[in-house]
Design an enzyme around this catalytic site. Structure first.
Site, PDB file in Angstrom:
ATOM      1  N   HIS A  70       0.898  -1.067   0.382  1.00 40.13           N
ATOM      2  CA  HIS A  70      -0.209  -0.103  -0.387  1.00 40.13           C
ATOM      3  C   HIS A  70       0.916   1.427   0.025  1.00 40.13           C
ATOM      4  CE1 HIS A  70       0.380   0.846   4.227  1.00 40.13           C
ATOM      5  NE2 HIS A  70       0.325  -0.058   4.578  1.00 40.13           N
ATOM      6  N   ASP A  72      -0.721   4.069   1.225  1.00 39.06           N
ATOM      7  CA  ASP A  72      -1.005   4.819   1.899  1.00 39.06           C
ATOM      8  C   ASP A  72      -0.430   5.129   3.374  1.00 39.06           C
ATOM      9  OD1 ASP A  72      -2.491   2.578   1.487  1.00 39.06           O
ATOM     10  OD2 ASP A  72      -3.256   3.403   3.541  1.00 39.06           O
ATOM     11  N   ASP A 103       6.468   2.043   6.778  1.00 39.06           N
ATOM     12  CA  ASP A 103       4.934   1.724   6.487  1.00 39.06           C
ATOM     13  C   ASP A 103       3.992   2.721   5.488  1.00 39.06           C
ATOM     14  OD1 ASP A 103       2.753   0.109   6.520  1.00 39.06           O
ATOM     15  OD2 ASP A 103       2.132   0.999   8.606  1.00 39.06           O
ATOM     16  N   GLU A 136      -5.100   0.501   3.107  1.00 35.53           N
ATOM     17  CA  GLU A 136      -4.995  -0.293   3.862  1.00 35.53           C
ATOM     18  C   GLU A 136      -5.110   0.301   5.309  1.00 35.53           C
ATOM     19  OE1 GLU A 136      -1.851  -2.923   6.352  1.00 35.53           O
ATOM     20  OE2 GLU A 136      -2.363  -0.736   5.165  1.00 35.53           O
ATOM     21  N   GLU A 137      -4.330   1.421   5.172  1.00 32.59           N
ATOM     22  CA  GLU A 137      -4.324   1.860   7.419  1.00 32.59           C
ATOM     23  C   GLU A 137      -5.825   3.079   7.307  1.00 32.59           C
ATOM     24  OE1 GLU A 137      -2.187   2.340   8.405  1.00 32.59           O
ATOM     25  OE2 GLU A 137       0.065   2.432   7.292  1.00 32.59           O
ATOM     26  N   GLU A 165       4.249  -6.091   4.128  1.00 36.09           N
ATOM     27  CA  GLU A 165       4.612  -5.092   5.503  1.00 36.09           C
ATOM     28  C   GLU A 165       6.008  -5.626   6.163  1.00 36.09           C
ATOM     29  OE1 GLU A 165       2.649  -2.852   6.423  1.00 36.09           O
ATOM     30  OE2 GLU A 165       0.372  -3.179   5.128  1.00 36.09           O
ATOM     31  N   HIS A 354       4.569   3.828  11.885  1.00 32.18           N
ATOM     32  CA  HIS A 354       3.437   4.766  12.911  1.00 32.18           C
ATOM     33  C   HIS A 354       3.462   6.002  13.708  1.00 32.18           C
ATOM     34  CE1 HIS A 354      -0.346   2.515  11.600  1.00 32.18           C
ATOM     35  NE2 HIS A 354       0.795   2.250  10.776  1.00 32.18           N
TER      36      HIS A 354
END
Length: 381
Positions: A70, A72, A103, A136-137, A165, A354
């Site tokens: 991903h 995003d 990520d 995905e997030e 990931e 994150h």
């Protein structure tokens, strides 16, 4: 043509401000790059979410290796707390900073670069497929599921898939994910009767019932783990009343729990257990309890075998570390891919994902491309 530099591609992707659900230019950048390399690309946008499907080789080939990832990213949080530009992709002391650095724009860059160089330099007898989502997030409703729906409708398939990931807790190469726990959230609203705190017998305090319910749920041992999974967990994440008065018994209380469960349970079996507990407390305390449950994903496992052996051998060859096969951590889009084909996950060290000042050592990006390249070579050998 010159090999694709995964570090430069990671930087280019970080500079695309693709906070879910905004595409931010990231998928367009990849589509242009992959199209130039001979991949057949299709945008699979749905519900305001941008997704990209890319295939090199024949549709439906019996040897089709897939990557999933991903572009995003999660919001920045307190932007003032960042010491480096969150979308700047600046490198300091061999470390690249920016939202999505770990990520998982580095993972996407690494597998895109590996795939392009591989098909250019050693065109395989088979197909290489990339499925990249912008959701995905977020709610993950119109992301990888949309890509899989598109593939089913159009006769596209992957025989195996690797999700890029971050999977390594501390050291590059130490862990492969061969499954994930299931995840579900339950919201409870207990309604009693408001009254004066000096006359509790004239009220029906919902907090008493809520405290009992939360204690019963949190104290219950769901299981002791299974062959490939740790014990399931239940966490009480919030209890709220919104009552600021000290002399008023409130009429209502709410609470939320999150459950991460292994393969000894299903979302349905746990939902049934929760409802039994709710019904018992509601009866004991003479209150009404409304329950809302959302199952984000069921537990799954790809049994150790050909795919995990392939990935583990490549990781060990490039890092010198034999990776552990694990099912720890949260959820990922592998929970959707597993309905299509066998799937495992391998990527970078995920310590800063994150976080403020999210970052990735530049050397790890290059190493990850080398691992993905070796996996492709070994698969098509």
């Amino acid at each position: 043509m010159s090999p694709i530099d995964p570090v430069r591609l990671t930087a280019d992707l970080i500079r695309c401000p693709s906070v879910t659900p905004v595409e931010g230019g990231a998928l367009q950048l990849l589509e242009d790059l992959l199209t130039d390399a001979g991949f057949v690309c299709s945008r699979v946008d749905r519900g305001g979410i941008a997704n990209l499907f890319a295939r090199w080789g024949d549709k439906g080939h019996g040897r089709s290796f897939g990557f999933n990832g991903h572009t995003d990213v999660v919001p920045l949080g307190d932007e003032a707390a960042w010491t480096m530009p969150p979308f700047g992709a600046e490198v300091k002391d061999g470390v690249m900073y920016g939202r999505g650095a770990t990520d998982m724009k580095s993972g996407v860059a690494a597998f895109a670069a590996a795939a392009i160089d591989f098909v250019r330099q050693t065109p395989p007898d088979g197909a290489v497929i990339l499925t990249i989502t912008g959701d995905e997030e977020g709610d993950a409703i119109d992301g990888t599921t949309a890509l899989l729906d598109y593939m089913e409708t159009n006769g596209e398939k992957m025989d195996v898939c690797l999700v890029g990931e971050p999977t390594c807790p501390n050291t590059m190469g130490e862990m492969i994910k061969i499954g994930r726990r299931g995840s579900m959230t339950a919201w409870f609203t207990v309604t009693g009767k408001q009254g004066h705190s000096a006359y509790p017998h004239r009220a029906n305090n919902p907090l008493n019932a809520m405290a009992r319910l939360m204690d019963r749920l949190a104290s219950h041992e769901l299981d002791q783990g299974t062959d490939h999974f740790d014990a399931s967990t239940l966490a009480v994440v919030t209890i709220d009343t919104g009552n600021l008065a000290t002399n008023v018994i409130p009429a209502q209380s709410t609470a939320t729990v999150n459950i991460r469960f292994n393969d000894s349970h299903s979302g349905a079996s746990l939902s049934s257990w929760l409802q039994q507990e709710v019904d018992k407390v509601a009866q004991d305390f003479g209150v009404e309890i409304e329950t809302k449950i959302k199952i984000s994903g069921e537990s799954f496992i790809t049994p150790p075998g050909a795919l995990s052996d392939l990935v583990a051998a490549a990781v060990e060859a490039e890092t010198g570390i034999r990776p552990e096969l694990s099912t720890t951590g949260g959820t990922s889009d592998a929970r959707f891919v597993k309905n299509h084909c066998p799937v495992v996950e391998f990527g970078l060290v995920g310590k800063t994902m994150h976080q403020v000042d999210e970052n990735v050592p530049v050397a790890q990006i290059t190493q990850l491309k080398s691992i993905y390249t070796r996996i492709l070579k070994d698969y098509f050998a």
